[in-house]
Design a protein around this motif. Structure first.
Motif, PDB file in Angstrom:
ATOM      1  N   ALA A   1     -15.335  -9.105  51.671  1.00  0.00           N
ATOM      2  CA  ALA A   1     -15.627  -8.664  53.390  1.00  0.00           C
ATOM      3  C   ALA A   1     -13.941  -8.469  53.809  1.00  0.00           C
ATOM      4  N   MET A   2     -13.656 -10.200  53.571  1.00  0.00           N
ATOM      5  CA  MET A   2     -12.589  -9.853  54.172  1.00  0.00           C
ATOM      6  C   MET A   2     -11.103 -10.072  53.250  1.00  0.00           C
ATOM      7  N   GLY A   3     -11.373  -9.027  52.265  1.00  0.00           N
ATOM      8  CA  GLY A   3     -10.234  -8.085  51.965  1.00  0.00           C
ATOM      9  C   GLY A   3     -10.067  -9.132  50.383  1.00  0.00           C
ATOM     10  N   LEU A   4     -10.934 -10.750  50.408  1.00  0.00           N
ATOM     11  CA  LEU A   4     -10.512 -10.928  48.427  1.00  0.00           C
ATOM     12  C   LEU A   4     -10.970 -10.873  48.070  1.00  0.00           C
ATOM     13  N   TYR A   5     -10.912 -11.568  47.018  1.00  0.00           N
ATOM     14  CA  TYR A   5     -11.668 -11.322  45.799  1.00  0.00           C
ATOM     15  C   TYR A   5     -11.949 -12.925  45.367  1.00  0.00           C
ATOM     16  N   ALA A   6     -13.886 -12.482  44.560  1.00  0.00           N
ATOM     17  CA  ALA A   6     -14.748 -13.727  43.914  1.00  0.00           C
ATOM     18  C   ALA A   6     -15.058 -13.935  42.576  1.00  0.00           C
ATOM     19  N   HIS A   7     -14.938 -14.626  42.186  1.00  0.00           N
ATOM     20  CA  HIS A   7     -15.024 -14.561  40.513  1.00  0.00           C
ATOM     21  C   HIS A   7     -15.739 -15.673  39.976  1.00  0.00           C
ATOM     22  N   GLN A   8     -16.844 -16.048  39.678  1.00  0.00           N
ATOM     23  CA  GLN A   8     -17.815 -16.696  39.955  1.00  0.00           C
ATOM     24  C   GLN A   8     -17.534 -17.811  38.460  1.00  0.00           C
ATOM     25  N   PHE A   9     -18.113 -18.878  37.957  1.00  0.00           N
ATOM     26  CA  PHE A   9     -17.996 -19.584  36.452  1.00  0.00           C
ATOM     27  C   PHE A   9     -18.737 -20.549  36.473  1.00  0.00           C
ATOM     28  N   GLN A  10     -18.736 -20.177  34.649  1.00  0.00           N
ATOM     29  CA  GLN A  10     -19.520 -21.227  34.784  1.00  0.00           C
ATOM     30  C   GLN A  10     -19.310 -21.991  33.698  1.00  0.00           C
ATOM     31  N   GLY A  11     -17.981 -22.376  33.162  1.00  0.00           N
ATOM     32  CA  GLY A  11     -17.381 -22.015  31.826  1.00  0.00           C
ATOM     33  C   GLY A  11     -16.731 -23.534  32.591  1.00  0.00           C
ATOM     34  N   PHE A  12     -17.122 -24.731  33.091  1.00  0.00           N
ATOM     35  CA  PHE A  12     -16.216 -25.828  32.963  1.00  0.00           C
ATOM     36  C   PHE A  12     -17.773 -27.288  32.409  1.00  0.00           C
TER      37      PHE A  12
ATOM     38  N   THR B   1     -19.453 -14.616  48.558  1.00  0.00           N
ATOM     39  CA  THR B   1     -18.527 -13.924  47.578  1.00  0.00           C
ATOM     40  C   THR B   1     -18.673 -12.696  48.256  1.00  0.00           C
ATOM     41  N   LEU B   2     -19.727 -12.206  48.127  1.00  0.00           N
ATOM     42  CA  LEU B   2     -19.778 -11.200  49.562  1.00  0.00           C
ATOM     43  C   LEU B   2     -18.848 -10.954  50.436  1.00  0.00           C
ATOM     44  N   GLN B   3     -19.096 -12.128  51.256  1.00  0.00           N
ATOM     45  CA  GLN B   3     -17.907 -12.139  52.970  1.00  0.00           C
ATOM     46  C   GLN B   3     -16.673 -12.457  52.505  1.00  0.00           C
ATOM     47  N   ALA B   4     -16.303 -13.121  51.268  1.00  0.00           N
ATOM     48  CA  ALA B   4     -14.608 -12.830  50.517  1.00  0.00           C
ATOM     49  C   ALA B   4     -14.364 -11.681  50.777  1.00  0.00           C
TER      50      ALA B   4
ATOM     51  N   ALA C   1     -22.455 -24.216  39.401  1.00  0.00           N
ATOM     52  CA  ALA C   1     -20.641 -23.113  39.009  1.00  0.00           C
ATOM     53  C   ALA C   1     -19.842 -23.203  39.612  1.00  0.00           C
ATOM     54  N   GLY C   2     -18.747 -22.601  39.606  1.00  0.00           N
ATOM     55  CA  GLY C   2     -17.029 -22.484  40.742  1.00  0.00           C
ATOM     56  C   GLY C   2     -17.825 -21.394  40.916  1.00  0.00           C
ATOM     57  N   ILE C   3     -16.625 -21.009  42.516  1.00  0.00           N
ATOM     58  CA  ILE C   3     -16.241 -19.669  42.666  1.00  0.00           C
ATOM     59  C   ILE C   3     -14.717 -19.712  43.200  1.00  0.00           C
ATOM     60  N   ALA C   4     -14.079 -18.987  42.105  1.00  0.00           N
ATOM     61  CA  ALA C   4     -12.610 -18.985  42.831  1.00  0.00           C
ATOM     62  C   ALA C   4     -12.751 -17.257  43.011  1.00  0.00           C
ATOM     63  N   VAL C   5     -11.970 -18.037  44.335  1.00  0.00           N
ATOM     64  CA  VAL C   5     -11.678 -16.737  45.856  1.00  0.00           C
ATOM     65  C   VAL C   5     -10.250 -16.584  45.781  1.00  0.00           C
ATOM     66  N   GLY C   6      -9.236 -15.465  46.077  1.00  0.00           N
ATOM     67  CA  GLY C   6      -7.787 -14.980  46.242  1.00  0.00           C
ATOM     68  C   GLY C   6      -8.088 -13.745  45.973  1.00  0.00           C
ATOM     69  N   VAL C   7      -6.586 -13.656  46.103  1.00  0.00           N
ATOM     70  CA  VAL C   7      -5.785 -12.327  46.382  1.00  0.00           C
ATOM     71  C   VAL C   7      -5.636 -11.722  44.785  1.00  0.00           C
ATOM     72  N   ARG C   8      -5.479 -10.695  44.454  1.00  0.00           N
ATOM     73  CA  ARG C   8      -5.132 -10.254  43.630  1.00  0.00           C
ATOM     74  C   ARG C   8      -3.537 -10.449  43.171  1.00  0.00           C
TER      75      ARG C   8
END
Ligand code: FMN
Length: 214
Positions: free
Chosen positions: A134-145, A129-132, A164-171
């Motif tokens: 650092a690459m100008g991306l955002y990561a949001h982890q989730f457990q709700g599934f 998530t931190l690498q994401a 868990a899931g990790i959603a990655v993308g841009v705003r």
């Protein structure tokens, strides 16, 4: 309030190194953005190079790209609260950890320690998530599934647990999402006091900064 003031850095975080300082978990992703394969590979390398007990690397990631097979398995099983924002992310990674011995393990293999494996998988995911970020991306982890249904749909073996899931993308544009996801995205971030999470002389006795001579 300006977005950067609302989300990060928060009190106490101002002296942290980037990308820790400005990381946060948004709920508004740009549903049109696609992540190049090279970037996905880099994120996976961040997890790959995380430390682990005995260098066992007891984690696996399932790469769910929008429009792909694994993504289609995941989306129907998202909780109501996650079903709006998660599918808009460019990518979802599903993190699994080994919780039991491989039925085909070598006779002299060390028995699995699920707690240590969970710890290591969380750490690998934190690196990712931190690498994401650092690459100008955002990561949001989730457990709700429904993790069991998704693990089943993906054919994951029983000695691996989906954690868990990790959603990655841009705003993205808040105007394109529900009021509920907009509200989640604007939520003020807060934390427990250090006195509650850091102890000094005994359990429950808050550590006090500057008490020891330098
Ligand atoms: C293991 C884990 C599970 C989480 N599950 C969810 C979730 O199901 N839905 C959600 O919206 N956020 C989820 N989150 C995000 C947290 O709510 C978020 O990290 C926390 O509120 C702190 O906010 P910040 O990441 O912006 O600092 C999860 C985070 C972690 C680490």
């Amino acid at each position: 309030m300006a977005e950067e003031t609302l989300h990060a850095p928060m009190p106490g975080a101002a002296r942290l190194a980037e990308p820790l300082r400005s990381r946060w978990s948004p709920s508004v992703f740009d549903a049109a953005h696609r992540l190049p394969a090279d970037d996905i590979t880099t994120l996976l390398h961040a997890a790959q190079w995380a430390p682990s007990q005995g260098n066992l690397q007891p984690w696996r990631y399932v790469v769910c790209e929008r429009g792909g097979v694994a993504h289609a398995v995941l989306v129907p099983h998202l909780s109501r609260g996650n079903s709006g924002w998660v599918p808009r992310a460019s990518l979802v990674l599903l993190a699994l950890t080994q919780v039991a011995d491989d039925p085909h393990r070598a006779p002299d293999a060390k028995p699995v320690d699920p707690a240590v494996n969970l710890y290591c998988t969380g750490q690998a995911t934190a690196h990712l998530t931190l690498q994401a970020h650092a690459m100008g991306l955002y990561a949001h982890q989730f457990q709700g599934f429904d993790k069991e249904a998704v693990a089943d749909g993906l054919g994951c073996p029983a000695h691996w647990q989906l954690v868990a899931g990790i959603a990655v993308g841009v705003r993205g544009d808040p105007a394109e999402v529900s009021e509920r996801d907009q509200e989640r995205d604007r939520r003020v971030r807060s934390r427990k006091d250090l006195a509650e999470i850091a102890y000094g002389d005994a359990w429950g006795a808050p550590w006090s900064p500057g008490r020891m001579a330098p």
